[in-house]
Design a protein around this motif. Structure first.
Motif, PDB file in Angstrom:
ATOM      1  N   GLY A 182       0.846  -1.180   0.000  1.00  0.00           N
ATOM      2  CA  GLY A 182       0.000   0.000   0.000  1.00  0.00           C
ATOM      3  C   GLY A 182       0.881   1.229   0.000  1.00  0.00           C
ATOM      4  O   GLY A 182       1.903   1.276  -0.682  1.00  0.00           O
TER       5      GLY A 182
ATOM      6  N   LEU B 163      -3.118  -0.606   4.295  1.00  0.00           N
ATOM      7  CA  LEU B 163      -2.555   0.218   3.229  1.00  0.00           C
ATOM      8  C   LEU B 163      -1.643   1.294   3.804  1.00  0.00           C
ATOM      9  O   LEU B 163      -0.742   1.778   3.130  1.00  0.00           O
ATOM     10  CB  LEU B 163      -3.665   0.884   2.416  1.00  0.00           C
ATOM     11  CG  LEU B 163      -4.592  -0.046   1.629  1.00  0.00           C
ATOM     12  CD1 LEU B 163      -5.575   0.773   0.807  1.00  0.00           C
ATOM     13  CD2 LEU B 163      -3.793  -0.979   0.722  1.00  0.00           C
TER      14      LEU B 163
ATOM     15  N   ASP C 265      -7.095  -1.964   7.585  1.00  0.00           N
ATOM     16  CA  ASP C 265      -8.185  -1.614   6.680  1.00  0.00           C
ATOM     17  C   ASP C 265      -9.476  -2.334   7.035  1.00  0.00           C
ATOM     18  O   ASP C 265      -9.475  -3.550   7.262  1.00  0.00           O
ATOM     19  CB  ASP C 265      -7.812  -1.954   5.232  1.00  0.00           C
ATOM     20  CG  ASP C 265      -6.889  -0.913   4.631  1.00  0.00           C
ATOM     21  OD1 ASP C 265      -5.822  -0.669   5.226  1.00  0.00           O
ATOM     22  OD2 ASP C 265      -7.230  -0.349   3.578  1.00  0.00           O
TER      23      ASP C 265
ATOM     24  N   LYS D 241     -10.747   4.199  -1.739  1.00  0.00           N
ATOM     25  CA  LYS D 241      -9.955   3.015  -1.381  1.00  0.00           C
ATOM     26  C   LYS D 241     -10.763   1.970  -0.606  1.00  0.00           C
ATOM     27  O   LYS D 241     -10.218   0.980  -0.138  1.00  0.00           O
ATOM     28  CB  LYS D 241      -8.717   3.436  -0.589  1.00  0.00           C
ATOM     29  CG  LYS D 241      -7.779   4.257  -1.452  1.00  0.00           C
ATOM     30  CD  LYS D 241      -6.714   4.962  -0.660  1.00  0.00           C
ATOM     31  CE  LYS D 241      -5.962   5.917  -1.597  1.00  0.00           C
ATOM     32  NZ  LYS D 241      -5.157   6.884  -0.876  1.00  0.00           N
TER      33      LYS D 241
ATOM     34  N   LYS E 280     -11.566  -3.107  -2.500  1.00  0.00           N
ATOM     35  CA  LYS E 280     -10.340  -3.767  -2.931  1.00  0.00           C
ATOM     36  C   LYS E 280     -10.675  -4.964  -3.826  1.00  0.00           C
ATOM     37  O   LYS E 280     -11.795  -5.476  -3.792  1.00  0.00           O
ATOM     38  CB  LYS E 280      -9.538  -4.284  -1.720  1.00  0.00           C
ATOM     39  CG  LYS E 280      -8.730  -3.242  -0.982  1.00  0.00           C
ATOM     40  CD  LYS E 280      -9.536  -2.486   0.030  1.00  0.00           C
ATOM     41  CE  LYS E 280      -8.654  -1.601   0.923  1.00  0.00           C
ATOM     42  NZ  LYS E 280      -9.450  -0.752   1.828  1.00  0.00           N
TER      43      LYS E 280
ATOM     44  N   THR F 235     -10.600  -8.332  -3.699  1.00  0.00           N
ATOM     45  CA  THR F 235     -10.463  -9.132  -2.482  1.00  0.00           C
ATOM     46  C   THR F 235      -9.895 -10.530  -2.707  1.00  0.00           C
ATOM     47  O   THR F 235      -9.643 -11.242  -1.749  1.00  0.00           O
ATOM     48  CB  THR F 235     -11.820  -9.247  -1.775  1.00  0.00           C
ATOM     49  OG1 THR F 235     -12.795  -9.757  -2.691  1.00  0.00           O
ATOM     50  CG2 THR F 235     -12.272  -7.876  -1.276  1.00  0.00           C
TER      51      THR F 235
ATOM     52  N   TRP G 203      -6.216  -1.557  -5.031  1.00  0.00           N
ATOM     53  CA  TRP G 203      -6.929  -1.013  -3.871  1.00  0.00           C
ATOM     54  C   TRP G 203      -7.436   0.414  -4.046  1.00  0.00           C
ATOM     55  O   TRP G 203      -7.891   1.045  -3.086  1.00  0.00           O
ATOM     56  CB  TRP G 203      -6.059  -1.093  -2.610  1.00  0.00           C
ATOM     57  CG  TRP G 203      -4.622  -0.699  -2.746  1.00  0.00           C
ATOM     58  CD1 TRP G 203      -3.553  -1.537  -2.884  1.00  0.00           C
ATOM     59  CD2 TRP G 203      -4.071   0.634  -2.729  1.00  0.00           C
ATOM     60  NE1 TRP G 203      -2.373  -0.831  -2.958  1.00  0.00           N
ATOM     61  CE2 TRP G 203      -2.660   0.503  -2.867  1.00  0.00           C
ATOM     62  CE3 TRP G 203      -4.611   1.907  -2.611  1.00  0.00           C
ATOM     63  CZ2 TRP G 203      -1.793   1.597  -2.899  1.00  0.00           C
ATOM     64  CZ3 TRP G 203      -3.762   3.005  -2.643  1.00  0.00           C
ATOM     65  CH2 TRP G 203      -2.369   2.842  -2.783  1.00  0.00           C
TER      66      TRP G 203
END
Length: 582
Positions: free
Chosen positions: A160, A178, A185, A220, A223, A225, A246
């Motif tokens: 990140g 990140l 997160d 953000k 993501k 995943t 992301w």
């Protein structure tokens, strides 16, 4: 009528809203005003200065994070959304701040930090307590992988901003971060998590009467995943840059529409100002800020703050820049909403960048005031909602260049510096430490976080105690008290031009933007037009006299305002700025 009801009148940019024509002032609470002498700014201190902000011409106060937090990242690591950091005050103090603003016809917005929490938040403590905890899926947990030698590795190879994955010894898995390891997160793909965010971080404060949010790291939340590996672009490292994994993720618009429909719109015309990084395509930005999209009111395009910065790995290595870079940035984000239902922002300072006078003007004694006024003229003539950062209105400048690294406090800048020290000492890059330190002297976030300079008493009148961060050496010269009684001061100039911005709102706030003489590296000239009205803005970005190349255009115009007492006709003096109108 609801205090947040939409003003249904129309303007050239579509339906009007209270936030379109507002001037918003960002308060960084740690550094604004300390009411009790403990060295930290606080909310009672902000309340005490509301009359000052009202006299300046401010419509909205934006209070940067004041939530309870371990303060590893100056409050962007929230441990309790429903409480206030004790050093800043209490929830009741925020309620009193809302009242103080509303009494004067002003509004208050807070920061919304919901991409991540602190690792001290009760949600994360529960999540990391065991693999079968009900909140385990509120964050991103994954088992490790191992190389051919049996060495433990993160579950994917992407990084990140600061890192990417942190190992948890207790449950023997990695969590996604990140940012710093202390900022795990949140998993927005979990609907239960989203509803908890809406209740705790949004509805709780809207019920207290606040008027909206600046929304941190807004693109953000979604993501990819599956967390696939990304292509190797840095063969020296296992961890690779992976912004595409992301940022602006697959469900981001779904999440923001749900947040608007469920948590925001029931409260009326609430303003949301998104921090939208890594989104260079205006068409993609319009997907967030178009009125029909019903996601965000507007966003910050961070390009102007990045002028002079390197890419992520070299962020704090200063890169000399040319005026055409600024022209490109301003033109792009001033023009992209024309003819659309979107809205934009105008700013050149915030809590994450060095001071604009030091970066874009000249902070030497000879030119700091005139260049501060020149930048004020540029900003008040910009289309969109105008944002001013604390101290900008008195021309505060970067910390002195002879301050050592020991005076710096920012987690990000110090992280880059420590990494540079290691690279220099190992011989990997013997110039790295010097290059980073030179860059920090211009670009560091710390410059904007020095205590607000109120008067010439100890610590600039910010506190009667020991300040958490040293006050600027020049505070006896640059402070509010000195400037309030001076009709020629930077502060008086700002008061005047903010009044003019409202008086000529159809041009400055809603006008169509056009750059003139783009290739000129000394002067920045542009027009603002609407119907048959036009403003011509002339800005000399140098410390030398420049020819007035647009003189032929002003024969049927009048000088509205300039930053010198008398015009010099066809020559522009150092950092001179003028605005003409027809």
């Amino acid at each position: 009528m609801s205090p947040h009801a939409t003003n249904e009148s129309t303007v050239p940019t579509g339906t009007n809203s209270w936030w379109k024509e507002a001037t918003i002032y960002q308060v960084y609470p740690a550094s604004f005003c300390d009411s009790n002498g403990d060295g930290w700014g606080d909310i009672p201190g902000v309340i005490a200065k509301i009359p000052y902000l009202h006299s300046l011409g401010i419509d909205v106060v934006w209070l940067s994070p004041m939530y309870d937090s371990p303060m590893h990242d100056m409050g962007y690591d929230v441990s309790d959304y429903e409480n206030v950091l004790p050093a800043y005050g209490t929830v009741h103090d925020v309620e009193k701040l809302v009242e103080a603003c509303h009494e004067r016809g002003m509004k208050l917005i807070l920061d919304l930090v919901v991409n991540h929490t602190s690792d001290q938040h009760k949600w994360f403590k529960e999540s990391r307590s065991s693999k079968d905890n009900p909140k385990r899926d509120w964050y991103f947990w994954r088992p490790p992988r191992y190389d051919e030698k049996g060495n433990r590795l993160p579950p994917s190879n992407y990084r990140g901003y600061f890192a990417g994955r942190t190992w948890d010894e207790h449950t023997q898995e990695y969590y996604l971060n990140l940012y710093a390891p202390s900022q795990p997160d949140l998993n927005w793909d979990n609907k239960e998590t989203r509803e908890a965010i809406y209740n705790s971080a949004i509805r709780f404060w809207l019920d207290k009467g606040i008027d909206g949010f600046r929304v941190d790291t807004v693109n953000k939340y979604s993501k990819h995943t599956a967390f696939p590996d990304v292509p190797i672009t840095d063969p020296k490292s296992y961890i690779q840059p992976a912004i595409e994994m992301w940022c602006n993720g697959p469900r981001i618009h779904e999440f923001l529409r749900e947040m608007y429909d469920s948590a925001l719109s029931p409260y009326g015309d609430i303003v949301t100002v998104g921090e939208l990084a890594n989104t260079p395509d205006p068409a993609q930005v319009l997907e967030y800020v178009g009125a029909k999209a019903k996601e965000l009111s507007m966003v910050f395009h961070l390009d102007i703050g990045h002028i002079g910065m390197g890419a992520l790995a070299d962020k704090y290595i200063f890169h000399p820049w040319q005026l055409t870079q600024m022209k490109s940035v301003v033109n792009k984000w001033q023009s992209f909403v024309e003819g659309t239902d979107g809205w934009t922002t105008a700013f050149c300072e915030n809590h994450d960048n060095g001071r604009s006078v030091s970066r874009f003007g000249d902070d030497s004694p000879a030119f700091r005031e005139v260049s501060a006024k020149m930048l004020a003229l540029m900003m008040i003539s910009m289309t969109g909602t105008l944002f001013i950062y604390q101290g900008q209105e008195i021309g505060m400048i970067n910390a002195p260049k002879d301050w050592p690294i020991d005076e710096y406090r920012d987690i990000e800048g110090l992280g880059y510096y420590r990494e540079a020290v290691k690279q220099t000492e190992s011989g990997a890059d013997r110039t790295r430490k010097k290059k980073i330190m030179d860059g920090l002297r211009i670009l560091a976030r710390d410059h904007s976080r020095l205590p607000m300079q109120w008067d010439n008493s100890a610590h600039a009148g910010f506190t009667t105690g020991k300040p958490w961060m040293r006050a600027h050496d020049l505070y006896p010269e640059i402070n509010v008290k000195n400037q309030e009684g001076d009709s020629q001061s930077v502060l008086s100039f700002w008061k005047n031009v903010l009044r003019l911005r409202k008086e000529y709102r159809e041009l400055f706030i809603h006008g169509a933007f056009e750059v003139l003489d783009f290739e000129n590296l000394q002067t920045f000239c542009f027009t603002k037009s609407r119907d048959y009205k036009q403003a011509l803005v002339i800005l000399n970005f140098t410390s030398e006299i420049q020819p007035f190349t647009q003189a032929d255009k002003v024969s049927d115009m009048r000088l509205l305002v300039g930053n010198y007492e008398k015009s010099a006709g066809e020559m522009l003096r150092p950092f001179e700025g003028r605005i003409y109108i027809n």
